[in-house]
Design a protein around this motif. Structure first.
Motif, PDB file in Angstrom:
ATOM      1  N   ILE A 150     -97.402  57.679  -6.474  1.00  0.00           N
ATOM      2  CA  ILE A 150     -96.255  56.767  -6.560  1.00  0.00           C
ATOM      3  C   ILE A 150     -96.711  55.383  -6.135  1.00  0.00           C
ATOM      4  CG2 ILE A 150     -93.977  56.194  -5.628  1.00  0.00           C
ATOM      5  CD1 ILE A 150     -93.878  58.587  -7.417  1.00  0.00           C
ATOM      6  N   GLU A 151     -96.402  54.388  -6.956  1.00  0.00           N
ATOM      7  CA  GLU A 151     -96.714  52.997  -6.627  1.00  0.00           C
ATOM      8  C   GLU A 151     -95.431  52.180  -6.638  1.00  0.00           C
ATOM      9  OE1 GLU A 151    -100.978  53.110  -9.031  1.00  0.00           O
ATOM     10  OE2 GLU A 151     -99.423  51.697  -9.590  1.00  0.00           O
ATOM     11  N   VAL A 152     -95.196  51.476  -5.553  1.00  0.00           N
ATOM     12  CA  VAL A 152     -94.043  50.581  -5.456  1.00  0.00           C
ATOM     13  C   VAL A 152     -94.585  49.162  -5.361  1.00  0.00           C
ATOM     14  CG1 VAL A 152     -91.931  50.029  -4.218  1.00  0.00           C
ATOM     15  CG2 VAL A 152     -92.782  52.389  -4.240  1.00  0.00           C
ATOM     16  N   GLY A 153     -94.365  48.384  -6.416  1.00  0.00           N
ATOM     17  CA  GLY A 153     -94.925  47.040  -6.476  1.00  0.00           C
ATOM     18  C   GLY A 153     -93.917  45.962  -6.126  1.00  0.00           C
ATOM     19  N   LEU A 154     -94.412  44.904  -5.498  1.00  0.00           N
ATOM     20  CA  LEU A 154     -93.594  43.729  -5.209  1.00  0.00           C
ATOM     21  C   LEU A 154     -93.971  42.635  -6.203  1.00  0.00           C
ATOM     22  CD1 LEU A 154     -93.854  43.609  -1.309  1.00  0.00           C
ATOM     23  CD2 LEU A 154     -92.277  44.926  -2.728  1.00  0.00           C
ATOM     24  N   SER A 155     -93.029  42.234  -7.024  1.00  0.00           N
ATOM     25  CA  SER A 155     -93.303  41.235  -8.045  1.00  0.00           C
ATOM     26  C   SER A 155     -93.330  39.835  -7.436  1.00  0.00           C
ATOM     27  CB  SER A 155     -92.222  41.299  -9.133  1.00  0.00           C
ATOM     28  OG  SER A 155     -92.351  40.209 -10.028  1.00  0.00           O
ATOM     29  N   ASN A 156     -94.277  39.013  -7.895  1.00  0.00           N
ATOM     30  CA  ASN A 156     -94.312  37.622  -7.417  1.00  0.00           C
ATOM     31  C   ASN A 156     -93.472  36.691  -8.285  1.00  0.00           C
ATOM     32  OD1 ASN A 156     -95.818  37.035  -9.740  1.00  0.00           O
ATOM     33  ND2 ASN A 156     -97.770  37.337  -8.663  1.00  0.00           N
ATOM     34  N   ILE A 157     -92.798  37.235  -9.300  1.00  0.00           N
ATOM     35  CA  ILE A 157     -91.920  36.416 -10.138  1.00  0.00           C
ATOM     36  C   ILE A 157     -90.720  35.945  -9.313  1.00  0.00           C
ATOM     37  CG2 ILE A 157     -90.458  36.412 -12.199  1.00  0.00           C
ATOM     38  CD1 ILE A 157     -92.325  38.566 -13.351  1.00  0.00           C
ATOM     39  N   ASN A 158     -90.450  34.656  -9.355  1.00  0.00           N
ATOM     40  CA  ASN A 158     -89.368  34.012  -8.587  1.00  0.00           C
ATOM     41  C   ASN A 158     -89.605  34.040  -7.084  1.00  0.00           C
ATOM     42  OD1 ASN A 158     -87.893  33.505 -10.984  1.00  0.00           O
ATOM     43  ND2 ASN A 158     -87.017  35.567 -10.910  1.00  0.00           N
TER      44      ASN A 158
END
Length: 295
Positions: A150-158
């Protein structure tokens, strides 16, 4: 996430944690996209929070409380990550193919739908990673299948505009929080009554905090001495010490109606008077903050 990036993460995990993940056969990723990536700021002088909703998983929170280290909390909506080790990984952006992921931290995780909490430097490195255009990822084994990652990513968009406001919030935080300032002991030398620079610095923090927290209803100031000297002399000495502290707080703008000043001489030692170190601890004025009863 592109196939190249998936392979890079998988390679990193297998090299560093093959005993935890075994032969992983599948990946499931949770991460917001271009259209739904949000970073939400909330805060005041006591705490700043930067929240990132992760669709179908939960929320990630960067939190900095006054006087405390930075922390990151990943709050799941249900059980997706299983027990084992969790890896915090900084992943390169899409426009930097071939750049290897960087492992920021490894921590045990009991599962059971609990939060993942990362403190101190690792949380700060996650923020720095986002600021550099990278994607922090929290990775572990799946709850229902230990062969799935399981991978939970934090987006750098905005992220950039919200992070700018977050840093402004951080700059306005008080240097201490209530728990750190609610109990203070000012120690005095033998027969001493004058406030040292160290005592003044601590009282400055008390006065500063009280000026911003209207929920503080009372400030109890209690003067004490060691057991050397007569009871009458010690009672008078403790009175002068308490008065010195009270006068300083009043000078710093603490409302007089909030202060309750008392003195006790040698009656209430905090420790033994049979040693010089014990007597040093007993020559004190205690400052105790108490919240107002709003019930």
């Amino acid at each position: 996430m592109g196939i190249t990036q998936q392979l890079l993460i998988r390679t990193t995990l297998l090299l560093t944690a093959c005993t935890s993940f075994g032969q992983a056969t599948a990946f499931t990723q949770y991460q917001s996209g271009i259209s739904d990536s949000e970073w939400l700021l909330s805060g005041d002088i006591f705490s700043c929070s930067l929240t990132h909703p992760v669709p179908h998983y939960g929320e990630g929170h960067f939190i900095k409380e006054a006087g405390e280290p930075m922390k990151f909390i990943l709050q799941p909506q249900n059980e997706k990550l299983g027990p084992g080790q969790v890896y915090i990984i900084s992943q390169a952006p899409d426009w930097s193919p071939g750049v290897k992921p960087e492992t920021l931290g490894i921590l045990p995780y009991p599962g059971y739908g609990l939060t993942v909490e990362v403190g101190g430097k690792v949380a700060e490195r996650m923020l720095t990673s986002l600021d550099r255009g990278r994607h922090p990822v929290v990775a572990g084994t799946a709850w229902e299948n230990s062969r799935e990652t399981i991978e939970v990513g934090l987006s750098n968009i905005n992220f950039a505009p919200a992070y700018s406001e977050f840093r402004r919030c951080l700059s306005s935080l008080l240097p201490v929080n209530y728990d750190q300032i609610a109990r203070t002991a000012a120690l005095f030398p033998l027969n001493g009554v004058n406030l040292t620079d160290r005592i003044r610095a601590r009282l400055d923090l008390v006065a500063l905090y009280v000026s911003f927290d209207p929920s503080v209803g009372y400030i109890y100031i209690d003067g004490h001495t060691d057991a050397i000297g007569s009871r009458r002399e010690n009672r008078e000495l403790s009175k002068v010490r308490a008065e010195k502290v009270t006068a300083y707080l009043l000078e710093k703008g603490v409302p007089a109606e909030k202060i309750i000043s008392r003195y006790h001489g040698e009656r209430y030692p905090s420790t033994t008077n049979n040693t010089s170190k014990g007597r040093e601890r007993n020559r004190r004025v205690t400052i105790r903050l108490e919240k107002a009863d709003v019930s």
